[in-house]
Design a protein around this motif. Structure first.
Motif, PDB file in Angstrom:
ATOM      1  N   GLU A 181       0.982   6.665  -6.969  1.00  0.00           N
ATOM      2  CA  GLU A 181      -0.316   7.756  -7.345  1.00  0.00           C
ATOM      3  C   GLU A 181       0.268   9.035  -7.086  1.00  0.00           C
ATOM      4  OE1 GLU A 181      -4.382   5.165  -6.175  1.00  0.00           O
ATOM      5  OE2 GLU A 181      -3.391   6.552  -4.520  1.00  0.00           O
TER       6      GLU A 181
ATOM      7  N   ASP B 198       0.847  -1.282   0.198  1.00  0.00           N
ATOM      8  CA  ASP B 198      -0.121  -0.050   0.000  1.00  0.00           C
ATOM      9  C   ASP B 198       0.663   1.340  -0.213  1.00  0.00           C
ATOM     10  OD1 ASP B 198      -2.279  -1.470  -0.107  1.00  0.00           O
ATOM     11  OD2 ASP B 198      -2.804  -1.081   2.076  1.00  0.00           O
TER      12      ASP B 198
ATOM     13  N   HIS C  21       0.708   4.079  -2.860  1.00  0.00           N
ATOM     14  CA  HIS C  21       0.446   5.483  -2.647  1.00  0.00           C
ATOM     15  C   HIS C  21       1.683   6.321  -3.230  1.00  0.00           C
ATOM     16  CE1 HIS C  21      -1.996   4.392   1.125  1.00  0.00           C
ATOM     17  NE2 HIS C  21      -2.718   4.195  -0.025  1.00  0.00           N
TER      18      HIS C  21
ATOM     19  N   ASN D  49      -4.367   8.098   0.958  1.00  0.00           N
ATOM     20  CA  ASN D  49      -3.223   8.529   0.431  1.00  0.00           C
ATOM     21  C   ASN D  49      -2.743   9.669   1.302  1.00  0.00           C
ATOM     22  OD1 ASN D  49      -0.833   9.132  -0.888  1.00  0.00           O
ATOM     23  ND2 ASN D  49      -1.628   8.008  -2.991  1.00  0.00           N
TER      24      ASN D  49
ATOM     25  N   ILE E 178      -7.714   8.607  -7.218  1.00  0.00           N
ATOM     26  CA  ILE E 178      -7.093   8.639  -5.997  1.00  0.00           C
ATOM     27  C   ILE E 178      -7.884   8.983  -4.960  1.00  0.00           C
ATOM     28  CG2 ILE E 178      -5.000   9.636  -4.818  1.00  0.00           C
ATOM     29  CD1 ILE E 178      -3.803  10.282  -7.446  1.00  0.00           C
TER      30      ILE E 178
ATOM     31  N   CYS F 104      -1.165  12.847  -1.226  1.00  0.00           N
ATOM     32  CA  CYS F 104      -2.112  13.444  -2.181  1.00  0.00           C
ATOM     33  C   CYS F 104      -2.914  14.409  -1.553  1.00  0.00           C
ATOM     34  CB  CYS F 104      -2.518  12.252  -2.994  1.00  0.00           C
ATOM     35  SG  CYS F 104      -1.921  11.535  -3.904  1.00  0.00           S
TER      36      CYS F 104
END
Length: 244
Positions: A85, A78, A82, A231, A226, A234
């Protein structure tokens, strides 16, 4: 997570997914990948032919090779996801993302056959992100370590080499460095704001036909998927159309 739900064909053909951990790993290999020596001059010259946004796209794509290699083995999948992204989001606008810090207190284990390569890959990505945010002309050279790390991890290295050679050729042709005569130093600023965006499909989809509009559309679709609540790198939200 809606992004990265299906592995690219190039990565599948390399037998990276679910393959046994059968590569060598020790402190010497770790050090070499983290700080490659001068034996990679040709790769360095090739990477320096491409622009900064393309370099970030290449970074995200290389990190995806790492993601699929370890997805079935490690709890860090994960975290890697992230960062991938965030890299794509930062291509549209660096303000959409936060710095990709990793292991700032040096507490992450680096000696294992899985933790070690992940540490090297994410530290390379961290340095690329730092230099990108500074507008440093040295960003492309930092990608070397990530290229070598992915190649070391990949079972079918010839498949990776073929993908990389084709990808770098396309990047140099379609996304050239805006100033190849630039003096490479920490003090020189490279302005990537006028460079065209690039998208994941450019690297992994044979059917994708690149043009500025198709790239913006594909990148926008990726960013819209996203989940900024999960995340931490972001700032974008699903409801925001980040591309005009």
């Amino acid at each position: 997570m809606k992004n990265l739900t299906k592995p690219p064909k190039a990565i599948k053909k390399s037998h990276s997914i679910g393959h046994a951990i059968d590569y060598k790993w020790n402190d010497k290999i770790l050090s070499t990948l983290l700080d490659p020596n001068g034996e990679n001059d040709q790769l360095d010259k090739t990477l320096n032919k491409i622009g900064h946004k393309a370099s970030l796209g290449l970074t995200a794509s290389l990190l995806e090779w790492v993601y699929w290699r370890f997805k079935e083995y490690d709890k860090m999948s994960d975290e890697i996801h992230h960062r991938i992204e965030a890299l794509w989001s930062s291509i549209e606008n660096p303000k959409n993302t936060k710095p990709l810090d990793f292991d700032t207190d040096l507490s992450f284990p680096v000696s294992g056959f899985i933790d070690g390569p992940i540490w090297v890959a994410l530290m390379n990505v961290r340095m690329i992100d730092v230099l990108s945010r500074k507008g440093s002309s040295l960003i492309q050279s930092e990608v070397i370590g990530l290229v070598l790390t992915v190649r070391h991890l990949t079972p079918e290295k010839k498949k990776f080499d073929k993908w990389l050679k084709k990808t770098l050729s396309k990047l140099a042709n379609q996304f050239p460095n805006q100033d190849e005569q630039i003096e490479y130093s920490e003090d020189v600023i490279y302005d990537a704001s006028s460079e065209p965006v690039i998208c994941r499909e450019f690297f992994f989809s044979r059917s994708f036909k690149y043009n500025p509009d198709s790239a913006k559309k594909a990148l926008n679709n990726f960013i819209s998927n996203i989940d900024a609540t999960k995340n931490s790198f972001c700032n974008v939200k699903k409801s925001v159309n980040v591309l005009k």
